[in-house]
Write a protein that holds these residues in place. Structure first.
Motif, PDB file in Angstrom:
ATOM      1  N   TYR A   8       0.850  -1.191   0.000  1.00  0.00           N
ATOM      2  CA  TYR A   8       0.000   0.000   0.000  1.00  0.00           C
ATOM      3  C   TYR A   8       0.884   1.238   0.000  1.00  0.00           C
ATOM      4  O   TYR A   8       1.828   1.340   0.786  1.00  0.00           O
ATOM      5  N   TRP A   9       0.565   2.169  -0.885  1.00  0.00           N
ATOM      6  CA  TRP A   9       1.283   3.433  -0.974  1.00  0.00           C
ATOM      7  C   TRP A   9       0.395   4.525  -0.417  1.00  0.00           C
ATOM      8  O   TRP A   9      -0.657   4.828  -0.976  1.00  0.00           O
ATOM      9  N   ILE A  10       0.815   5.078   0.719  1.00  0.00           N
ATOM     10  CA  ILE A  10       0.055   6.133   1.386  1.00  0.00           C
ATOM     11  C   ILE A  10       0.662   7.469   0.983  1.00  0.00           C
ATOM     12  O   ILE A  10       1.796   7.786   1.347  1.00  0.00           O
ATOM     13  N   GLY A  11      -0.079   8.247   0.213  1.00  0.00           N
ATOM     14  CA  GLY A  11       0.393   9.548  -0.247  1.00  0.00           C
ATOM     15  C   GLY A  11      -0.315  10.659   0.494  1.00  0.00           C
ATOM     16  O   GLY A  11      -1.550  10.658   0.597  1.00  0.00           O
ATOM     17  N   ALA A  12       0.440  11.624   1.017  1.00  0.00           N
ATOM     18  CA  ALA A  12      -0.150  12.696   1.824  1.00  0.00           C
ATOM     19  C   ALA A  12       0.284  14.063   1.318  1.00  0.00           C
ATOM     20  O   ALA A  12       1.466  14.291   1.040  1.00  0.00           O
ATOM     21  N   ASP A  13      -0.708  14.950   1.185  1.00  0.00           N
ATOM     22  CA  ASP A  13      -0.451  16.366   0.929  1.00  0.00           C
ATOM     23  C   ASP A  13      -0.758  17.121   2.214  1.00  0.00           C
ATOM     24  O   ASP A  13      -1.823  16.929   2.817  1.00  0.00           O
ATOM     25  N   LEU A  14       0.159  17.962   2.663  1.00  0.00           N
ATOM     26  CA  LEU A  14       0.059  18.564   3.990  1.00  0.00           C
ATOM     27  C   LEU A  14      -0.179  20.058   3.877  1.00  0.00           C
ATOM     28  O   LEU A  14       0.544  20.764   3.166  1.00  0.00           O
ATOM     29  N   GLY A  15      -1.211  20.533   4.587  1.00  0.00           N
ATOM     30  CA  GLY A  15      -1.549  21.948   4.541  1.00  0.00           C
ATOM     31  C   GLY A  15      -1.305  22.637   5.871  1.00  0.00           C
ATOM     32  O   GLY A  15      -1.071  21.978   6.891  1.00  0.00           O
ATOM     33  N   GLY A  21       6.882  16.835   0.458  1.00  0.00           N
ATOM     34  CA  GLY A  21       7.868  17.421   1.344  1.00  0.00           C
ATOM     35  C   GLY A  21       8.113  18.895   1.120  1.00  0.00           C
ATOM     36  O   GLY A  21       9.045  19.464   1.685  1.00  0.00           O
ATOM     37  N   THR A  22       7.271  19.532   0.298  1.00  0.00           N
ATOM     38  CA  THR A  22       7.405  20.956   0.050  1.00  0.00           C
ATOM     39  C   THR A  22       6.855  21.742   1.232  1.00  0.00           C
ATOM     40  O   THR A  22       5.915  21.312   1.893  1.00  0.00           O
ATOM     41  N   SER A  23       7.408  22.891   1.510  1.00  0.00           N
ATOM     42  CA  SER A  23       6.915  23.795   2.561  1.00  0.00           C
ATOM     43  C   SER A  23       6.837  23.082   3.904  1.00  0.00           C
ATOM     44  O   SER A  23       7.831  22.557   4.394  1.00  0.00           O
ATOM     45  N   ILE A  24       5.635  23.004   4.501  1.00  0.00           N
ATOM     46  CA  ILE A  24       5.527  22.420   5.842  1.00  0.00           C
ATOM     47  C   ILE A  24       5.776  20.922   5.836  1.00  0.00           C
ATOM     48  O   ILE A  24       5.911  20.314   6.901  1.00  0.00           O
ATOM     49  N   GLY A  25       5.828  20.327   4.647  1.00  0.00           N
ATOM     50  CA  GLY A  25       6.158  18.911   4.587  1.00  0.00           C
ATOM     51  C   GLY A  25       7.499  18.607   5.202  1.00  0.00           C
ATOM     52  O   GLY A  25       7.714  17.523   5.753  1.00  0.00           O
ATOM     53  N   ARG A  26       8.423  19.549   5.152  1.00  0.00           N
ATOM     54  CA  ARG A  26       9.740  19.337   5.765  1.00  0.00           C
ATOM     55  C   ARG A  26       9.609  19.236   7.282  1.00  0.00           C
ATOM     56  O   ARG A  26      10.307  18.447   7.924  1.00  0.00           O
ATOM     57  N   VAL A  27       8.708  20.054   7.861  1.00  0.00           N
ATOM     58  CA  VAL A  27       8.483  19.990   9.309  1.00  0.00           C
ATOM     59  C   VAL A  27       7.913  18.633   9.695  1.00  0.00           C
ATOM     60  O   VAL A  27       8.379  17.983  10.647  1.00  0.00           O
ATOM     61  N   VAL A  28       6.899  18.187   8.950  1.00  0.00           N
ATOM     62  CA  VAL A  28       6.280  16.896   9.239  1.00  0.00           C
ATOM     63  C   VAL A  28       7.278  15.770   9.032  1.00  0.00           C
ATOM     64  O   VAL A  28       7.339  14.818   9.815  1.00  0.00           O
ATOM     65  N   HIS A  88       9.659   6.838   5.831  1.00  0.00           N
ATOM     66  CA  HIS A  88       8.832   7.576   4.880  1.00  0.00           C
ATOM     67  C   HIS A  88       9.751   8.209   3.846  1.00  0.00           C
ATOM     68  O   HIS A  88      10.978   8.224   3.999  1.00  0.00           O
ATOM     69  N   MET A  89       9.147   8.763   2.809  1.00  0.00           N
ATOM     70  CA  MET A  89       9.866   9.525   1.807  1.00  0.00           C
ATOM     71  C   MET A  89       9.160  10.866   1.638  1.00  0.00           C
ATOM     72  O   MET A  89       7.938  10.920   1.584  1.00  0.00           O
ATOM     73  N   ALA A  90       9.938  11.944   1.577  1.00  0.00           N
ATOM     74  CA  ALA A  90       9.404  13.291   1.417  1.00  0.00           C
ATOM     75  C   ALA A  90       9.779  13.802   0.037  1.00  0.00           C
ATOM     76  O   ALA A  90      10.968  13.932  -0.279  1.00  0.00           O
ATOM     77  N   ILE A  91       8.775  14.078  -0.784  1.00  0.00           N
ATOM     78  CA  ILE A  91       9.016  14.488  -2.161  1.00  0.00           C
ATOM     79  C   ILE A  91       8.927  16.009  -2.272  1.00  0.00           C
ATOM     80  O   ILE A  91       7.915  16.611  -1.917  1.00  0.00           O
ATOM     81  N   GLN A  92       9.998  16.608  -2.750  1.00  0.00           N
ATOM     82  CA  GLN A  92      10.044  18.047  -2.987  1.00  0.00           C
ATOM     83  C   GLN A  92       9.896  18.271  -4.488  1.00  0.00           C
ATOM     84  O   GLN A  92      10.745  17.849  -5.266  1.00  0.00           O
ATOM     85  N   MET A  93       8.796  18.926  -4.872  1.00  0.00           N
ATOM     86  CA  MET A  93       8.485  19.100  -6.286  1.00  0.00           C
ATOM     87  C   MET A  93       9.361  20.182  -6.898  1.00  0.00           C
ATOM     88  O   MET A  93       9.520  21.269  -6.341  1.00  0.00           O
ATOM     89  N   THR A  94       9.929  19.877  -8.068  1.00  0.00           N
ATOM     90  CA  THR A  94      10.864  20.769  -8.738  1.00  0.00           C
ATOM     91  C   THR A  94      10.451  20.988 -10.190  1.00  0.00           C
ATOM     92  O   THR A  94       9.489  20.385 -10.679  1.00  0.00           O
ATOM     93  N   ARG A  95      11.196  21.823 -10.871  1.00  0.00           N
ATOM     94  CA  ARG A  95      11.012  22.016 -12.308  1.00  0.00           C
ATOM     95  C   ARG A  95      11.763  20.927 -13.070  1.00  0.00           C
ATOM     96  O   ARG A  95      12.473  20.129 -12.488  1.00  0.00           O
ATOM     97  N   GLY A  96      11.624  20.963 -14.383  1.00  0.00           N
ATOM     98  CA  GLY A  96      12.364  20.026 -15.220  1.00  0.00           C
ATOM     99  C   GLY A  96      11.620  18.720 -15.438  1.00  0.00           C
ATOM    100  O   GLY A  96      10.398  18.653 -15.316  1.00  0.00           O
TER     101      GLY A  96
END
Length: 238
Positions: free
Chosen positions: A34-41, A111-118, A129-137
């Motif tokens: 199971y892949w649990i994907g989370a967006d954090l606000g 892992g963008t913004s507050i994702g780093r805190v979490v 866990h893995m924290a994904i930081q969205m980039t360009r390219g």
């Protein structure tokens, strides 16, 4: 004609066929993960979670025991707001350990913004866990628990999985319409230099929280599979 197999589901997600101690019947190892994907606000914004069930099971094709087709299904979705980071972390830990996810789940967060805190809070509690930081390219790379990945690549990956029928929604999935609305808020534009960029419009339900949760889960399932899955997918193929 294909035959039904007696399958043994291991606590860590591996799935093997019973051989009846028959040396002519090979033991083939598949998996259910199971892949649990989370967006954090922020506390006054929504956080969202989407879960993909990822499985590839042993089957009998009428001649021999082999691995069947890989199937990925969106089986869970939820969103919430107005809670502290501590509560969010506790929620993710409980979800990761809850049945049927416990012992066979991978947690992937934006892992963008507050994702780093979490991510730091999860790390302090020794929660894999893995924290994904969205980039360009168009590329991605991993360094420890952090993954820098192109937002365009991640969205294109999800679109390809849906278009190929490799990812589907569970028929009774709550919030499916909101997920589809979120995904519809992403559009592709081509710059004067010929580069493709992804833009997102605000939709009626918010900022695309559920869509982002599904995007990171799908990316994890396609690119970040643990070694146990990669090895087991080769078993029985020769």
């Amino acid at each position: 004609m294909p035959k039904d197999l007696n399958l043994i589901h291991m606590p860590d997600g591996r799935v093997v066929n019973e051989t009846g101690q028959d040396p002519a019947v090979p033991k083939v190892t598949g998996f259910v993960r199971y892949w649990i994907g989370a967006d954090l606000g922020q506390s006054n914004d929504y956080s969202a979670v989407c879960v993909i069930k990822d499985q590839q099971l042993p089957i009998h094709d009428g001649t021999r025991v082999v691995l069947g087709a890989r199937k990925r299904t969106v089986v869970y979705a939820d969103k919430f707001r107005g809670v502290s980071y501590v509560d969010v972390v506790d929620h993710l830990i409980r979800l990761r350990n809850a049945a049927p996810f416990g012992g066979k789940s991978e947690l992937v967060i934006d892992g963008t913004s507050i994702g780093r805190v979490v991510s730091d809070m999860l790390f302090d509690q020794s929660v894999p866990h893995m924290a994904i930081q969205m980039t360009r390219g168009q590329e991605w790379r991993r360094s420890g628990r952090y993954v820098n990945a192109s937002k365009t690549l991640m969205i294109e990956n999800l679109a390809v999985l849906f278009a190929a029928g490799e990812l589907t929604f569970a028929h009774d999935l709550p919030l499916r319409s909101e997920i589809e609305e979120d995904l519809g808020s992403f559009t592709t534009q081509t710059t004067a230099a010929g580069n493709q960029i992804i833009t997102q419009s605000r939709n009626a339900s918010g900022h695309g929280d559920l869509g982002i949760g599904l995007i990171v889960a799908a990316f994890g399932s396609q690119y970040l599979a643990p070694q146990s899955i990669k090895v087991s997918r080769l078993t029985g193929m020769y």
